[in-house]
Design a protein around this motif. Structure first.
Motif, mmCIF file in Angstrom:
data_model
loop_
_atom_site.group_PDB
_atom_site.id
_atom_site.type_symbol
_atom_site.label_atom_id
_atom_site.label_comp_id
_atom_site.label_asym_id
_atom_site.label_seq_id
_atom_site.Cartn_x
_atom_site.Cartn_y
_atom_site.Cartn_z
ATOM 1 N N SER A 269 62.552 1.922 -28.171
ATOM 2 C CA SER A 269 63.286 0.937 -27.367
ATOM 3 C C SER A 269 62.462 0.480 -26.172
ATOM 4 C CB SER A 269 64.612 1.541 -26.876
ATOM 5 O OG SER A 269 65.496 1.792 -27.940
ATOM 6 N N ARG B 193 71.754 0.625 -22.633
ATOM 7 C CA ARG B 193 71.603 0.069 -23.979
ATOM 8 C C ARG B 193 70.278 0.522 -24.591
ATOM 9 N NH1 ARG B 193 72.378 -4.643 -22.654
ATOM 10 N NH2 ARG B 193 70.246 -5.439 -22.595
ATOM 11 N N LYS C 21 68.225 -13.739 -16.054
ATOM 12 C CA LYS C 21 67.749 -13.066 -17.263
ATOM 13 C C LYS C 21 68.874 -12.293 -17.972
ATOM 14 C CE LYS C 21 63.177 -13.817 -16.806
ATOM 15 N NZ LYS C 21 62.979 -14.106 -15.410
ATOM 16 N N GLY C 22 69.809 -11.758 -17.234
ATOM 17 C CA GLY C 22 70.923 -11.024 -17.836
ATOM 18 C C GLY C 22 70.463 -9.852 -18.671
ATOM 19 N N GLU C 23 70.866 -9.828 -19.940
ATOM 20 C CA GLU C 23 70.520 -8.715 -20.825
ATOM 21 C C GLU C 23 69.018 -8.590 -21.054
ATOM 22 O OE1 GLU C 23 72.630 -8.913 -24.487
ATOM 23 O OE2 GLU C 23 74.587 -8.468 -23.585
ATOM 24 N N ASN C 24 68.281 -9.640 -20.797
ATOM 25 C CA ASN C 24 66.836 -9.606 -21.000
ATOM 26 C C ASN C 24 66.071 -9.226 -19.740
ATOM 27 O OD1 ASN C 24 66.634 -10.340 -23.768
ATOM 28 N ND2 ASN C 24 67.218 -12.428 -23.219
ATOM 29 N N TYR C 25 66.793 -8.954 -18.651
ATOM 30 C CA TYR C 25 66.084 -8.544 -17.443
ATOM 31 C C TYR C 25 65.409 -7.195 -17.687
ATOM 32 C CZ TYR C 25 64.830 -7.574 -12.639
ATOM 33 O OH TYR C 25 64.112 -7.298 -11.507
ATOM 34 N N GLN D 75 74.350 -4.987 -14.237
ATOM 35 C CA GLN D 75 73.558 -5.534 -15.345
ATOM 36 C C GLN D 75 72.380 -4.634 -15.687
ATOM 37 O OE1 GLN D 75 73.992 -8.871 -17.152
ATOM 38 N NE2 GLN D 75 72.963 -7.312 -18.392
ATOM 39 N N ALA E 255 73.510 -1.366 -17.272
ATOM 40 C CA ALA E 255 73.911 -1.627 -18.658
ATOM 41 C C ALA E 255 72.690 -1.839 -19.547
ATOM 42 C CB ALA E 255 74.828 -2.850 -18.718
ATOM 43 N N ASN E 256 71.687 -2.562 -19.045
ATOM 44 C CA ASN E 256 70.473 -2.793 -19.834
ATOM 45 C C ASN E 256 69.774 -1.489 -20.174
ATOM 46 O OD1 ASN E 256 71.054 -5.490 -19.491
ATOM 47 N ND2 ASN E 256 69.226 -5.997 -18.314
ATOM 48 N N HIS F 15 78.216 2.454 -13.052
ATOM 49 C CA HIS F 15 78.633 1.268 -13.812
ATOM 50 C C HIS F 15 80.146 1.088 -13.725
ATOM 51 C CE1 HIS F 15 79.585 -1.174 -17.402
ATOM 52 N NE2 HIS F 15 78.390 -1.703 -17.217
ATOM 53 N N ARG G 42 62.707 -7.096 -19.654
ATOM 54 C CA ARG G 42 61.853 -7.364 -20.814
ATOM 55 C C ARG G 42 60.594 -8.112 -20.380
ATOM 56 N NH1 ARG G 42 62.575 -7.094 -26.120
ATOM 57 N NH2 ARG G 42 64.777 -6.533 -25.884
#
Length: 565
Positions: free
Chosen positions: A159, A555, A115-119, A548, A551-552, A449, A121
């Motif tokens: 967010s 963000r 999923k990366g950045e969408n983990y 990851q 970072a998510n 991080h 969601r």
């Protein structure tokens, strides 16, 4: 919930239903009704008792006319363990706890990688159109500390809603009409005339705005226009001053909020409600529905018939609408004109009395007041070196949003203001906010991080780079520190959904602080470099997953994720 957690939950739910059916066929359980009551499968607070737990036996007690503990024993005898399920235990009066196998933990890491950045969601919100209106400070002066807290809360709440699958929309309501603008014009006028006639000759109104910003705007107007407005009628002079100063103040609000990393989808001006007839149309609607009456030259709303403590004035004797009337029209615009499914307002706690009457008015005009939710925000107490602070040591001025951001990093401000639920008072420690140590929570999280980035950089210098690990290799991660960390990673999606449901971004800062703690604990207990290659790569995969997720979250919070500290 994440894909892996949902898969495990669905498996447990299916195994319970299958066990009921099997026990029924064996004559062990005889239901007294056709349908089974709903039961929950959840991740318990204390996972030492199990990775998942269900209250099925408890809620089935009436159905099977049997003690929950006995039902739990029968169910566990008939449960088929497959997929992620390793073993099952009974606890207390009949809770059933499930423990997962190493495959579950491996799949969590594979899911994060995929999923990366969408983990994190999910589609929980099903695209529901939600407006978050926050800050909405009067444009008659600078923003105060309450606005600083409201800005961070509202922005991160939007967010969170976005990550939870809602269509989130940010709005600032500019109060550029009504009494406060009249007072603004009156204050500017007095300061302008004082420039040319002296403060002794022109008394300043007691209920005017006494801030230095009013003097500054009046002087700017005088510098540009000179004394040509001194002898003009008062209404012309005030109109010119407001037309000059108000846009500058609004631009100042936008600049300060932009510096705070807040960008709105829309700045809605109250004056539009007056100019385009929406306010009048809303008043007429209320008249048509029999919700108003006239008394002593004013138009009143029958608030007491719709949950209010007293009737409210809509149009004053002088013909001017009240703030309440404009507020009803504004929310009619939100729901009926622009079609928002739900609206969330972040307000100061002093607006508590306004909540019920506004929701009642929306019900009265044919809208659903329950679709308006209010997040009431308590006061902030600024502290420095253990003492209360009201002015900046550096400038000697009252601490506004702008001066706060001169004192501390934006990262710290946004994190700190989201560390407590909105309905709790908070002490904001200015000393801690600038401290570069593990005592500073935002520094602590960012350091996790950066530490992972440092691990990767040091290994790269030795020619070691992360590679994709197989499920079997990831199943080598079995120390308590590793499993606890992975378990926490698995709970991110559920935490975001819970934060969205509760309108509580503090759950996200708590989550990421706990994640940083678990990572530092893992780092101190488990070597990455120096282990056999498959285990080293598995631990690198865990490090990458943690990086990851940190970072998510940063963000979401609009906080930087540094690679070096």
């Amino acid at each position: 919930m994440s894909y892996v957690v949902k898969k495990a939950t669905d498996s447990i739910r299916a195994s319970i239903l299958s066990a009921v059916e099997k026990a029924g066929e064996a004559g062990q359980l005889t239901p007294s009704q056709a349908e089974l009551p709903a039961f929950i499968v959840e991740i318990p607070g204390d996972t030492s008792h199990g990775d998942f737990a269900t209250n099925a036996a408890m809620v089935f007690a009436r159905t099977f006319r049997m003690a929950p503990r006995k039902i739990a024993e029968i169910l566990t005898q008939n449960i088929a363990l497959d997929g992620y399920l390793d073993r099952v235990e009974i606890a207390g009066p009949g809770f059933i706890n499930f423990f997962v196998n190493p495959q579950y933990y491996a799949d969590v890491l594979l899911d994060v990688s995929d999923k990366g950045e969408n983990y994190g969601r999910s589609d929980y919100g099903k695209g529901e159109k939600v407006m978050v209106e926050f800050v909405s400070a009067n444009p008659t002066g600078p923003m105060h500390i309450g606005n600083a807290r409201g800005g961070a809360l509202g922005d991160v709440l939007a967010s969170v809603l976005d990550m939870a699958g809602y269509n989130a929309y940010r709005e600032f309501y500019v109060n550029d009409a009504g009494n406060q603008i009249e007072k603004f014009g009156m204050s500017l006028e007095a300061r302008y005339l004082q420039i040319y006639k002296g403060e002794d000759q022109i008394p300043f109104p007691e209920d005017g705005y006494h801030g230095a910003d009013i003097k500054e705007r009046a002087q700017q107007f005088a510098d540009q226009e000179g004394e040509q407005y001194v002898d003009l009628p008062s209404d012309q002079r005030r109109a010119a001053l407001v037309a000059f100063a108000l846009p500058k103040n609004v631009e100042g609000l936008k600049a300060d909020l932009g510096r705070y990393r807040i960008e709105y989808d829309n700045w809605f001006h109250e004056s539009l409600l007056h100019e385009d007839g929406e306010l009048t149309a809303t008043i007429n609607l209320m008249k048509e529905k029999g919700l108003t009456y006239e008394k002593e030259g004013a138009l009143w709303y029958k608030a007491t018939e719709h949950g209010g403590e007293k009737d409210e004035v809509l149009i004053r004797q002088n013909g001017n609408p009240t703030y309440f009337a404009a507020d009803i029209a504004y929310h009619y615009n939100k729901f009926a004109v622009r079609g928002f499914d739900r609206c969330i307002n972040v307000w100061g706690a002093d607006h508590h009395g306004h909540v019920a009457r506004l929701k009642g008015a929306l019900d009265a005009i044919g809208l659903d007041g329950s679709k308006l939710d209010i997040v009431l925000m308590q006061l902030v107490h600024l502290m420095q070196d253990g003492e209360p602070v009201r002015v900046s040591k550096r400038t000697g001025k009252s601490i506004t949003l702008s001066t706060l951001l001169d004192e501390i990093p934006v990262d710290a401000a946004r994190f700190f203001f989201n560390m407590r639920e909105a309905n709790t008072q908070m002490d904001f420690d200015l000393t801690l906010a600038v401290e570069q140590s593990s005592q500073n929570p935002v520094y602590y999280v960012q350091y996790a991080h950066a530490r992972i980035c440092s691990i990767l950089k040091n290994l790269a210098a030795e020619g070691i780079t992360p590679r994709t690990c197989s499920q079997e290799e990831l199943m080598m991660l079995n120390t308590p520190e590793e499993l606890e960390l992975i378990r926490h990673l698995a709970s991110l999606t559920g935490t975001i959904v819970d934060a969205a449901k509760a309108y509580d971004p503090a759950r996200i800062t708590r989550y990421v602080t706990d994640l940083a703690t678990l990572f530092h604990k893992f780092y101190n207990s488990c070597r990455v470099k120096g282990e056999n290659e498959p285990l080293m790569q598995a631990r690198l995969s865990l490090c990458l997953a943690v990086r990851q997720v940190v970072a998510n979250i940063l963000r979401m919070l609009k906080i930087s994720a540094p690679q070096v500290m």
